[in-house]
Scaffold this motif. Structure first.
Motif, short mmCIF file in Angstrom:
data_model
loop_
_atom_site.label_atom_id
_atom_site.label_comp_id
_atom_site.label_asym_id
_atom_site.label_seq_id
_atom_site.Cartn_x
_atom_site.Cartn_y
_atom_site.Cartn_z
N GLU A 20 0.87 -1.27 0.15
CA GLU A 20 0.22 -0.03 0.00
C GLU A 20 0.94 1.31 0.17
OE1 GLU A 20 -3.21 2.22 2.82
OE2 GLU A 20 -2.56 0.10 3.31
N ASN A 21 0.83 1.89 -0.94
CA ASN A 21 1.45 3.24 -1.09
C ASN A 21 2.99 2.93 -1.28
OD1 ASN A 21 -0.76 5.12 -1.10
ND2 ASN A 21 -0.50 4.89 1.07
N ASP A 22 3.30 1.80 -2.02
CA ASP A 22 4.60 1.10 -2.10
C ASP A 22 5.23 1.01 -0.75
OD1 ASP A 22 4.46 1.58 -4.90
OD2 ASP A 22 5.41 3.61 -5.03
N MET A 23 4.65 0.41 0.19
CA MET A 23 5.03 0.04 1.54
C MET A 23 4.50 -1.12 1.81
SD MET A 23 4.02 2.04 5.10
CE MET A 23 4.10 3.84 4.50
N VAL A 24 5.44 -1.89 2.64
CA VAL A 24 5.01 -3.24 3.21
C VAL A 24 5.17 -2.91 4.73
CG1 VAL A 24 5.45 -5.56 3.59
CG2 VAL A 24 5.30 -4.55 1.31
N LYS A 35 7.29 -2.53 14.80
CA LYS A 35 7.08 -2.77 13.37
C LYS A 35 7.92 -2.14 12.51
CE LYS A 35 2.48 -4.29 13.98
NZ LYS A 35 1.96 -5.25 13.63
N ILE A 36 8.07 -2.69 11.17
CA ILE A 36 9.04 -2.17 10.40
C ILE A 36 8.36 -1.78 9.16
CG2 ILE A 36 11.03 -2.68 9.10
CD1 ILE A 36 11.96 -4.63 10.82
N MET A 37 8.47 -0.60 8.61
CA MET A 37 7.90 -0.14 7.45
C MET A 37 8.94 -0.05 6.24
SD MET A 37 5.65 2.91 8.79
CE MET A 37 3.98 2.70 9.72
N HIS A 38 8.72 -1.04 5.30
CA HIS A 38 9.67 -1.21 4.19
C HIS A 38 9.17 -0.52 3.22
CE1 HIS A 38 11.22 -4.82 6.43
NE2 HIS A 38 9.83 -4.77 6.85
N LEU A 39 10.07 0.56 2.46
CA LEU A 39 9.62 1.36 1.54
C LEU A 39 10.38 0.84 0.01
CD1 LEU A 39 10.39 4.80 3.10
CD2 LEU A 39 8.22 3.72 2.82
N ILE A 40 9.61 0.89 -1.06
CA ILE A 40 10.06 0.62 -2.46
C ILE A 40 10.71 1.71 -2.90
CG2 ILE A 40 9.45 0.12 -4.65
CD1 ILE A 40 7.09 -1.45 -3.67
#
Length: 338
Positions: A20-24, A35-40
């Motif tokens: 979602e919004n280039d984020m996992v 939590k970890i927010m992974h960005l493309i």
């Protein structure tokens, strides 16, 4: 990714097609975070930081840490990245009604990049940017706090059991152990704010440990940090309540400081200085004056240069104990540059 562990890597692979919004978003794995927010990877770093901040606020996260995005394998200019990340943080603080996200960190491992981010913060400070509201004053390079420690408490009681037979001695030993176990209790308190405990709170914990039949341990290997209280059940319950009061006091102080920062970004109350110009009240007094005005109070007592003044909020005048009257100002910051 290596530090987070294989479980996080598997989660990324599982949710890769549903970003979602280039984020996992995954669990924290072996890292000290929830939590970890992974960005493309992309060139719009400012947009990515803004999306992360909005998502943190939506999920009611209290803190978030960023790396210097794009300065690794992507090879982007550190100074440009510093400007984009700081711009996103400033816009988030000014345009969003922030209720939950209280702490934003940028973690920099390369010493040569530190200057770029530091200069970016100084530039925004000199231009009147509300970035200083996030740091509580001038931007600073903050050394990581050493983990607080309590002196280990050891109270030893020795029982000597004598009896007519080994069977009787064993039975008595079992009875004593059972009695002790019934009286023993352990409670674990986990809270992000425990990380903010300073010498005052540590001294208070040490005093609680001395005065009660408990041992207190600070666990900083978990996220959030934990306080483990063990001992006689009634004392554990009492000490647990006292620790919760300490945490709540820190929370109240942080919320009050955060509110004072936000109010200061909207309106500034001033009093006359020594050279004829007007000087801004401290942020806490500034908030108290604004709250009193919103509540339609007519008067409020404040300190100006260590003297008590009774402020007439309708006339914008303040009178000291000797009857001296001065004029004060209320200047909204959204009506032009101060």
């Amino acid at each position: 990714m290596d530090a987070a562990g294989s479980q996080v890597e598997q989660e990324c692979a599982q949710y890769a097609g549903f970003s979602e919004n280039d984020m996992v978003i995954t669990q924290g794995g072996k890292l000290l975070c929830k939590k970890i927010m992974h960005l493309i990877s992309g060139n719009n770093v400012k947009g990515q930081v803004s999306v992360v901040l909005e998502k943190c606020e939506q999920r009611k996260y209290r803190s978030v840490s960023f790396p210097a995005i794009g300065t690794g394998q992507a090879g982007q200019c550190p100074a440009k990245i510093a400007d984009e990340m700081l711009d996103a943080i400033v816009e988030f603080a000014t345009k969003t009604s922030v209720q939950h996200l209280k702490k934003i960190k940028i973690v920099i491992f390369q010493a040569n990049m530190l200057r770029d981010f530091y200069e970016g913060m100084k530039k925004r400070e000199s231009s009147g940017s509300p970035l200083t509201a996030l740091s509580g004053g001038k931007p600073q390079l903050i050394e990581k706090k050493k983990a607080a420690a309590l002196e280990k408490k050891v109270d030893v009681a020795i029982f000597q059991i004598c009896g007519e037979s080994k069977k009787n001695v064993d039975a008595t030993e079992s009875w004593i152990k059972n009695l002790i176990s019934k009286e023993q209790f352990e409670n674990i308190i986990a809270d992000d704010l425990i990380e903010n405990f300073d010498e005052r709170q540590i001294d208070a914990l040490a005093d609680l440990q001395r005065r009660n039949h408990v041992t207190i341990q600070l666990e900083n290997k978990h996220s959030p940090h934990q306080i483990k209280i063990a001992g006689i059940s009634r004392d554990v319950c009492f000490v647990s309540v006292e620790v919760q009061k300490m945490i709540q006091k820190i929370k109240d102080t942080e919320e009050e400081r955060s509110k004072a920062d936000l109010v200061y970004n909207l309106v500034e109350w001033r009093y006359p200085g020594s050279n004829g110009s007007f000087v801004a009240f401290d942020k806490l007094t500034n908030m108290q004056l604004e709250d009193a005005k919103i509540a339609k109070k007519t008067h409020l007592t404040v300190k100006i240069n260590k003297n008590n003044y009774n402020v007439d909020l309708n006339k914008l005048q303040a009178v000291d104990n000797q009857g001296k009257t001065i004029n004060i100002q209320r200047v909204p910051k959204n009506q032009g540059k101060l």
